[in-house]
Design an enzyme around this catalytic site. Structure first.
Site, PDB file in Angstrom:
ATOM      1  N   LYS A 192     -17.587  35.620  22.072  1.00  0.00           N
ATOM      2  CA  LYS A 192     -16.391  35.798  22.890  1.00  0.00           C
ATOM      3  C   LYS A 192     -16.004  37.260  22.874  1.00  0.00           C
ATOM      4  O   LYS A 192     -15.873  37.865  21.802  1.00  0.00           O
ATOM      5  CB  LYS A 192     -15.228  34.958  22.329  1.00  0.00           C
ATOM      6  N   GLN A 210     -15.093  42.992  17.586  1.00  0.00           N
ATOM      7  CA  GLN A 210     -14.685  41.692  18.109  1.00  0.00           C
ATOM      8  C   GLN A 210     -14.968  40.570  17.113  1.00  0.00           C
ATOM      9  O   GLN A 210     -14.217  39.596  17.044  1.00  0.00           O
ATOM     10  CB  GLN A 210     -15.422  41.418  19.425  1.00  0.00           C
ATOM     11  N   LYS A 257     -19.629  41.419  23.223  1.00  0.00           N
ATOM     12  CA  LYS A 257     -19.031  42.358  24.172  1.00  0.00           C
ATOM     13  C   LYS A 257     -20.085  42.749  25.199  1.00  0.00           C
ATOM     14  O   LYS A 257     -21.285  42.608  24.955  1.00  0.00           O
ATOM     15  CB  LYS A 257     -18.529  43.610  23.439  1.00  0.00           C
ATOM     16  N   GLY A 286     -12.317  39.919  30.580  1.00  0.00           N
ATOM     17  CA  GLY A 286     -12.139  41.253  31.129  1.00  0.00           C
ATOM     18  C   GLY A 286     -11.882  42.288  30.044  1.00  0.00           C
ATOM     19  O   GLY A 286     -11.633  41.963  28.889  1.00  0.00           O
ATOM     20  N   ASP A 287     -11.980  43.536  30.433  1.00  0.00           N
ATOM     21  CA  ASP A 287     -11.666  44.679  29.577  1.00  0.00           C
ATOM     22  C   ASP A 287     -11.369  45.826  30.537  1.00  0.00           C
ATOM     23  O   ASP A 287     -11.031  45.582  31.711  1.00  0.00           O
ATOM     24  CB  ASP A 287     -12.851  44.985  28.641  1.00  0.00           C
ATOM     25  N   ASN A 319      -3.308  47.587  32.064  1.00  0.00           N
ATOM     26  CA  ASN A 319      -2.753  46.286  31.747  1.00  0.00           C
ATOM     27  C   ASN A 319      -2.113  46.235  30.361  1.00  0.00           C
ATOM     28  O   ASN A 319      -0.995  45.741  30.194  1.00  0.00           O
ATOM     29  CB  ASN A 319      -3.859  45.228  31.848  1.00  0.00           C
ATOM     30  N   SER A 339      -7.285  34.087  25.359  1.00  0.00           N
ATOM     31  CA  SER A 339      -8.554  33.707  25.990  1.00  0.00           C
ATOM     32  C   SER A 339      -9.076  32.405  25.384  1.00  0.00           C
ATOM     33  O   SER A 339      -9.570  31.522  26.097  1.00  0.00           O
ATOM     34  CB  SER A 339      -9.598  34.811  25.812  1.00  0.00           C
TER      35      SER A 339
END
Length: 452
Positions: free
Chosen positions: A96, A117, A132, A171-172, A247, A384
């Site tokens: 993830k 992550q 990632k 997203g990133d 964001n 998420s």
């Protein structure tokens, strides 16, 4: 405390070997070094981790995927970018982690993000592994049709490596709701499956979760509030500096205002804006989200209270709390020194590894509460995972429920980081606490599952 000499020597040797085997990947080296520097007491206390080669396995991705992404622009010219997906560790669940579209993306950047992550996802306590991905494609200045064609080409290769039980991208930087929509549409076309759980960050009308866009910024502020509360303080009435204007930064500003703080700044690659009255969030959103403009335009429209500093460092602005929310290594030692001199009380990382190692040390030595990204910005991946839960049951939760869940998760992340630091003799050191707590959760799962 048990003798840590042998574990330290072993970790130093491993770090040297990692740098030899992964040349020209400074961000990955930095991320690994930061974690390895904190693990000696764990290996001394739990020798079975070292005996099973667990750290050596943890720092090597389970799978590294690199692929060509050809696409045509609106003038018919062919471009070729490079795509990546690093599936780092799946001991706790499916891989993830986000996809980043930015010219700076290379294998080292994606590996650093994937490694971080793993620990971040473990800290949430949810069943998700770490991964990632992304590309060196730059969506800025491209038409929607060009972005769509790129996303479709990218997914044409990526689709064979992902799935709701295998790897779930999100997203990133450079990948927002528009890009997720194009990626999901191409996945659906290729596979002939409505597999909602294969991507997160979707639109609320077609499988997305409430509070997902807000989650990373909100979580960073909630973590800062927990750090201050542990010291008997609160955000209400404090001034704040925030870097970035994407964001994460926008929702950091929003949550700060909700909790009674006064965010004074926003920034982009040209410089920063400071507003003595506090940021007008509606105006900033109009410029950045609706018009895709620059923060310099905010100062022009806001009036006498705001000014734009071209090429300046947002950390020059005196404030009580700071939120680096733009990109990696944006806050260096000189910036940290300025923050300390100006009396900053807490720094909470909204971006991934935005503070250099020297700056982290300086802040900690000065007694500043420092929330590392793998803990402080875990809110995004937490929601998420909540989106995945909603997709699995074909339900949609209310915004109130999701925000309550997010707040509870961030309290838990803070608590386990704080308590682990205390347990290993480093009270108040959230870097050590987060690293060890995340490591222990992944390590125990790897031990249980055998040598794979």
């Amino acid at each position: 405390m048990k003798d840590q000499t042998a574990p330290k020597d072993g970790l130093d040797a491993l770090r040297t070997d990692i740098e030899r085997r992964n040349p020209a990947q400074p961000e990955f080296h930095q991320a690994v070094r930061e974690v390895l520097e904190t693990l000696a007491p764990v290996l001394a206390a739990r020798p079975e981790y070292a005996e099973s080669g667990l750290v050596e396995r943890l720092v090597e991705p389970e799978r590294q995927i690199i692929f060509r992404v050809p696409w045509q622009d609106d003038h018919g010219r062919v471009h070729v970018n490079r795509g990546y997906r690093i599936e780092f560790n799946s001991a706790l669940g499916p891989y993830k982690g986000g996809l980043r579209f930015h010219p700076s993306v290379d294998i080292g950047v994606v590996k650093f993000l994937g490694f971080e992550q793993v620990f971040k996802n473990a800290l949430t306590g949810l069943g998700i592994g770490g991964g990632k991905g992304g590309s060196d494609f730059d969506p800025r200045g491209r038409s929607a049709a060009e972005v769509m064609r790129f996303c479709q080409s990218f997914m044409t290769e990526l689709h064979r490596h992902i799935g709701e039980h295998t790897d779930v991208p999100a997203g990133d930087i450079g990948v927002g709701g528009r890009e997720i929509g194009y990626l999901f549409g191409q996945y659906r076309r290729i596979t002939n499956r409505w597999e909602a759980g294969v991507l997160t960050g979707k639109g609320r009308g077609w499988g997305g979760s409430a509070i997902r866009p807000e989650a990373t910024g909100y979580g960073s502020v909630l973590f800062a509030a927990e750090m201050l509360a542990a010291r008997g303080g609160a955000l209400d009435g404090l001034s704040a500096v925030v870097s970035g204007s994407g964001n994460v930064a926008l929702h950091t500003i929003e949550k700060l205002q909700q909790l009674g703080a006064n965010p004074l700044t926003a920034s982009d690659s040209e410089g920063y804006v400071v507003d003595d009255k506090g940021i007008d969030l509606a105006l900033l959103r109009q410029i950045k989200e609706a018009e895709r403009g620059r923060v310099s335009e905010y100062a022009q429209r806001r009036g006498a209270s705001a000014r734009f500093v071209r090429g300046g460092r947002v950390w020059e602005v005196p404030a009580d709390v700071a939120f680096p929310s733009a990109t990696q290594n944006e806050l260096d030692e000189a910036d940290a020194r300025t923050l300390v001199q100006n009396g900053v009380r807490a720094v909470s990382e909204g971006a991934n590894m935005p503070t250099t190692p020297g700056a982290v040390r300086l802040l900690q030595e000065a007694g500043v509460a420092f929330g590392p990204g793998k803990a402080a910005n875990a809110g995004g991946v937490a929601v998420s995972a909540l989106e995945m839960s909603q997709n699995a049951s074909r339900t949609a939760w209310s915004a109130e429920r999701v925000e309550e869940e997010l707040a509870a998760i961030m309290r838990s992340v803070h608590a386990v980081s704080y308590e682990t630091a205390e347990r290993y003799g480093a009270p108040g050191d959230y870097v050590t606490g987060a690293n060890i707590a995340g490591f222990e959760r992944v390590a125990d799962a790897m031990l249980a599952q055998g040598l794979i």
